[in-house]
Write a protein that holds these residues in place. Structure first.
Motif, PDB file in Angstrom:
ATOM      1  N   LYS A   1       0.806  -1.203   0.000  1.00 49.11           N
ATOM      2  CA  LYS A   1       0.000   0.000   0.000  1.00 49.11           C
ATOM      3  C   LYS A   1       0.849   1.267   0.000  1.00 49.11           C
ATOM      4  N   GLY A   2       2.100   1.139   0.424  1.00 50.35           N
ATOM      5  CA  GLY A   2       2.951   2.327   0.496  1.00 50.35           C
ATOM      6  C   GLY A   2       2.832   3.045   1.825  1.00 50.35           C
ATOM      7  N   GLU A   3       2.301   2.321   2.826  1.00 49.75           N
ATOM      8  CA  GLU A   3       2.111   2.928   4.141  1.00 49.75           C
ATOM      9  C   GLU A   3       2.249   1.854   5.221  1.00 49.75           C
TER      10      GLU A   3
ATOM     11  N   ASP B   1       1.670   1.236   9.538  1.00 51.61           N
ATOM     12  CA  ASP B   1       1.059   1.765  10.748  1.00 51.61           C
ATOM     13  C   ASP B   1       1.770   1.125  11.941  1.00 51.61           C
TER      14      ASP B   1
ATOM     15  N   LYS C   1       1.150   6.493  11.298  1.00 52.24           N
ATOM     16  CA  LYS C   1       1.360   6.081   9.909  1.00 52.24           C
ATOM     17  C   LYS C   1       2.597   6.730   9.293  1.00 52.24           C
ATOM     18  N   VAL C   2       3.298   5.926   8.490  1.00 54.28           N
ATOM     19  CA  VAL C   2       4.461   6.405   7.741  1.00 54.28           C
ATOM     20  C   VAL C   2       4.235   6.017   6.280  1.00 54.28           C
ATOM     21  N   LYS C   3       4.404   6.968   5.372  1.00 52.02           N
ATOM     22  CA  LYS C   3       4.206   6.701   3.939  1.00 52.02           C
ATOM     23  C   LYS C   3       5.546   6.451   3.242  1.00 52.02           C
ATOM     24  N   PHE C   4       5.472   5.633   2.184  1.00 53.33           N
ATOM     25  CA  PHE C   4       6.639   5.302   1.358  1.00 53.33           C
ATOM     26  C   PHE C   4       6.273   5.396  -0.107  1.00 53.33           C
ATOM     27  N   LYS C   5       7.278   5.574  -0.955  1.00 52.70           N
ATOM     28  CA  LYS C   5       7.055   5.431  -2.395  1.00 52.70           C
ATOM     29  C   LYS C   5       6.833   3.942  -2.629  1.00 52.70           C
ATOM     30  N   LYS C   6       5.677   3.608  -3.165  1.00 55.25           N
ATOM     31  CA  LYS C   6       5.244   2.214  -3.263  1.00 55.25           C
ATOM     32  C   LYS C   6       6.207   1.302  -4.015  1.00 55.25           C
TER      33      LYS C   6
ATOM     34  N   ALA D   1      10.285   0.180   0.287  1.00 55.32           N
ATOM     35  CA  ALA D   1       8.891  -0.242   0.462  1.00 55.32           C
ATOM     36  C   ALA D   1       8.754  -1.742   0.200  1.00 55.32           C
TER      37      ALA D   1
ATOM     38  N   LYS E   1       9.881  10.209  11.069  1.00 56.30           N
ATOM     39  CA  LYS E   1       8.443  10.472  10.956  1.00 56.30           C
ATOM     40  C   LYS E   1       7.696  10.264  12.272  1.00 56.30           C
TER      41      LYS E   1
END
Length: 97
Positions: free
Chosen positions: A1-3, A5, A10-15, A20, A76
């Motif tokens: 998903k690119g995230e 938890d 939550k931390v986002k990533f380039k999918k 990732a 983050k």
């Protein structure tokens, strides 16, 4: 998903990034989460290859990916020990399982 938890944060990533994909591999299922992965297993799984030369060529991506992932998550949300890793192995810290 690119995230991811972690403890409700939550931390986002380039999918499609190597980081990732590394995280996705480590978190795929219970067996993967508990396993200590060697660098070559990680490269073979992420790059979908059994070519030893290609795998060796990609080894230089392994440690920076682990290190970068750890630093990204730490910056983050302040969790700086999600991964236990060195130059040849990586695993999810058991305290987060």
């Amino acid at each position: 998903k690119g995230e991811i938890d972690i403890e409700g944060k939550k931390v986002k990533f380039k999918k499609d990034s190597f980081r990732a994909k590394l995280l996705e591999l480590l978190l795929k299922d219970d067996k993967n989460r508990k396993k200590e992965w060697s660098w070559d297993e990680v490269i073979e799984a992420i790059e979908d290859t059994k070519d030893a030369d290609f795998t060796k060529e990609k080894k230089k991506k392994f440690y920076p990916a682990c290190d970068g992932l750890t630093k990204h998550i730490a910056s983050k949300i302040g969790v700086n020990d999600l991964l236990i890793f060195n130059k040849s192995t990586v695993q999810i810290n058991p305290k987060y399982l």
